[in-house]
Design a protein around this motif. Structure first.
Motif: not given
Length: 445
Positions: A205-233
């Motif tokens: 809910g913080d404006a600066s966190n939201w802005r930075l998060a969306n900038e980083l999402r654009a940079i990592l757009a081609e990386v898929p999100a993990s579907r099995q976090a425990s296995n990936d850890f």
């Protein structure tokens, strides 16, 4: 969905009735109340106590601290009960410091002034630290790896899959069945970071966190999100080429609820993190001692060398003191307790537990070294009602127990000189200069 933010302290009361909110009492919605009851039942099945159900409309929180988010959007922030009625910023800074030391985290703050101005909820602080580490990691470079791809193409690239090519139907023999390697960022570490980033972007809910998060999402757009976090850890690499990934892993684990007790895991994936305050305090005192003990002292945490008794040729009831300190001349046994000692209540034994004294009595007899009794110390958090070491408690036979306060704000174990702890000379000078008045009163007892 709007989120209601509630701030309470340990042992606060949560109720569905209309009340005047405070740090010790807060009102929650009926849906949040029901969810907390189910969550408490899950904790109880796993041997832990999250809260106590007092009646149909009220709950009493236990000694867990952190942040808990309910499916209905209620976010509950639980702070340690160390300051009487101090500002929230002090309690939040203290909790952040305890979490950093307990998990060996190294947050990147712009300056000491940034810490003084910090007054954000704990969840926003964690998300901000994660985003800062992720931003730094991306600037240093995201790790790629080669991945084998099998596909059909109209041109020859890489290695021809001869078996698959021979099975081509007559009308598709002009198409090549290929195997080749592609250099992609799709690896376990990056998938976990992308998943944590998605959680942060949706929860902050913080404006600066939201802005930075969306900038980083654009940079990592081609990386898929993990579907099995425990296995990936489990696949997270720790080799030297991945050394710059290590600082962000604890923050990623916090965001993805890897530190939550088993009973909390489920379908709801809000930004939640709970820590038992007893464990945070123990880990902090242990870390402080490791930094401040003299080089000739050996500190052992959770020593398990001795047992209470023997039965039928086997040992029973292992005795595990929190901290064991050895030098060539002396041994100390220290136990940390997250409880309030009140020197104004001597008729009620200062709020001390008889069970804790039995426990230290057994440690003292079983952890003798060369026939010499160890020095026994109980460490409690300092607060306005407990600022000085209590006079020694005598068990008899030259065995004494000391009860000392640990000042979490000043990082000082008050009265350590009374038991002769082998601390570094620089620390002893600092402690004596900053607390000379209170230590002088203790020495006069």
């Amino acid at each position: 969905m709007s989120k209601e933010h509630i701030v309470i302290r340990e042992y606060a009361c949560l109720t569905t009735e209309k009340i005047i909110p405070s740090l010790d009492m807060a009102q929650v919605t009926p849906s949040a109340f029901d969810w907390l009851c189910r969550l408490s039942a899950g904790f109880s099945r796993n041997g832990a106590t999250l809260l106590q159900v007092e009646d149909r409309r009220s709950l009493k929180w236990d000694s867990y601290v952190g942040v808990l988010e309910t499916p209905c959007g209620t976010r509950i922030e639980i702070l340690p009960k160390t300051h009487d009625e101090g500002p929230l910023a002090e309690s939040r800074r203290l909790l952040c410091k305890l979490i950093q030391h307990a998990l060996n985290l190294k947050p990147r703050e712009a300056s000491p002034a940034g810490l003084e101005l910090f007054d954000a909820p704990l969840s926003e602080w964690v998300m901000g630290q994660f985003l800062g580490e992720l931003d730094l990691l991306i600037k240093r470079g995201v790790r790629f790896e080669y991945q084998r791809v099998e596909e059909e193409q109209p041109y020859l690239r890489g290695q021809l899959n001869v078996v698959a090519q021979m099975r081509q139907p007559a009308g598709r023999q002009h198409r090549f069945q290929l195997r080749h390697d592609v250099f992609l960022p799709n690896r376990a570490e990056n998938r976990l970071l992308k998943l944590a980033l998605e959680h942060v972007a949706n929860a902050t809910g913080d404006a600066s966190n939201w802005r930075l998060a969306n900038e980083l999402r654009a940079i990592l757009a081609e990386v898929p999100a993990s579907r099995q976090a425990s296995n990936d850890f489990a696949l997270w690499s720790r080799d030297r080429l991945m050394a710059h990934y290590q600082p962000i892993r604890p923050w990623c684990e916090l965001i993805l609820n890897q530190y939550m007790p088993l009973a909390v895991s489920g379908n709801w994936q809000g930004i939640s993190m709970l820590f038992p305050m007893e464990r945070l305090f123990e880990r902090y005192v242990e870390g402080w001692l490791r930094r401040t003990l003299s080089p000739d002292a050996v500190l052992t945490a959770q020593s398990a060398d001795q047992y209470l008794c023997h039965h039928a040729s086997r040992r029973m009831f292992c005795l595990k003191p929190d901290l064991l300190i050895d030098t060539a001349e002396q041994r100390w046994i220290l136990d940390t307790k997250w409880k309030r000692v009140d020197v104004a209540r001597p008729e009620q034994n200062y709020g001390l537990s008889q069970g804790d004294f039995y426990q230290l009595f057994a440690y003292g007899h079983k952890y003798c070294r060369n026939g010499e009794l160890p020095k026994l110390v109980l460490i409690y958090p300092a607060w306005s009602g407990f600022q000085q070491a209590l006079p020694p408690f005598e068990y008899g036979g030259s065995m004494n127990l000391w009860v000392l306060p640990f000042d979490l704000d000043a990082d000082v174990l008050k009265g350590h000189e009374l038991v002769g702890l082998p601390l570094s000379k620089a620390l002893q000078t600092k402690a004596l200069s900053s607390n000379c008045e209170s230590h002088g009163e203790v020495a006069a007892i």
